[in-house]
Enzyme design. Sequence first.
Site, PDB file in Angstrom:
ATOM      1  N   CYS A 158      36.690  34.311  45.619  1.00 31.97           N
ATOM      2  CA  CYS A 158      37.439  35.549  45.887  1.00 31.97           C
ATOM      3  C   CYS A 158      37.197  36.556  44.765  1.00 31.97           C
ATOM      4  O   CYS A 158      37.677  36.378  43.644  1.00 31.97           O
ATOM      5  CB  CYS A 158      38.929  35.223  46.017  1.00 31.97           C
ATOM      6  N   CYS A 217      40.284  38.224  43.263  1.00 32.91           N
ATOM      7  CA  CYS A 217      41.009  37.260  42.421  1.00 32.91           C
ATOM      8  C   CYS A 217      40.502  37.313  40.984  1.00 32.91           C
ATOM      9  O   CYS A 217      41.266  37.122  40.026  1.00 32.91           O
ATOM     10  CB  CYS A 217      40.839  35.844  42.955  1.00 32.91           C
TER      11      CYS A 217
END
Length: 318
Positions: A79, A82
């Site tokens: 991600c 993230c």
Amino acid sequence: MQPRNMSMSGVVDLAAVKAAGEAKQKAEQARREQSARGGGQSTGPAQLVIDVTEETFESEVLQRSAEVPVVIDFWAEWCEPCKQLGPMLERLAQSYAGRIVLAKIDVDANQLLFQQFGVQGIPAVFAVLGGQAMPLFQGAAPEAQVREVLDQLIAVAEQRFGITGIQVDGEAAAAEAPKAPENPVLAAAHEALDRGDLGGAVNAYKNVLSDDPANVEAKLGLAQAELLRRVQDKDPQAVRKAAAESPADVDAQIDAADLDMVGGHVEDAFGRLVETVRRTAGEDRDRARVHLLELFDVVGSDDPRVSQARTTLARVLF
């Protein structure tokens, strides 16, 4: 991905009176147990950021949440957002020095927790207070917005749950804190501010922040320079007269709060704008709130007057 649910509305919905009372009892019990074990022991800064699994969730999150707000970061290695949000949350957790703990959960390795929390996408950030889970926001977000949400979480934790955080070993925290190299642009900004070149200082601080958006020193300097520039052409008597005659005039109250700040009357400035938030609504209320947050930056988040004003603001808002 843009941040969603950047508010504490979920906290208010979940923090029912019964839950709050139970959480306070848990917090008191946790403090008694800590005291019986020889209490007063400090937590090192490394323990403010922890990796949590399904096996450790109860001990690391649920039990901890009786004495400190636990912020959960659902993330994954693949991600990209993230990778932006995660380091920021880790840095903020350290900076709050025991007022929150950050629990990082890898969704690929902990699918059951991912499903139990009803996570729709990552990064997703939740909080647990006294065993009560609540959503905070989803997606990467600017640090100022994240800090505002965390400040509100801390205020709600103390007011509604009696949860005040944990003690941190100050010497260990200082030892782990990275020392930033001297920045010549930042030094030039400070010099411009000292000699009264407010326009030059503002531009220099903005240049620093363009390269390093998280630079706390530059944020503080920029806030101070902008404050001084706002008041330099104001007539103090006219400003205070307008504020006294029009208590609901947001612009008049903002101008007066700025003068209070420059005059060293920090509590008066904060109190004035909190009261303005209380008596206004809609866009006016939001302008007063945002300006109050900007004045917090002038003083710095570690100042106890800021913490007290944030608590009062949270009480007004929620």
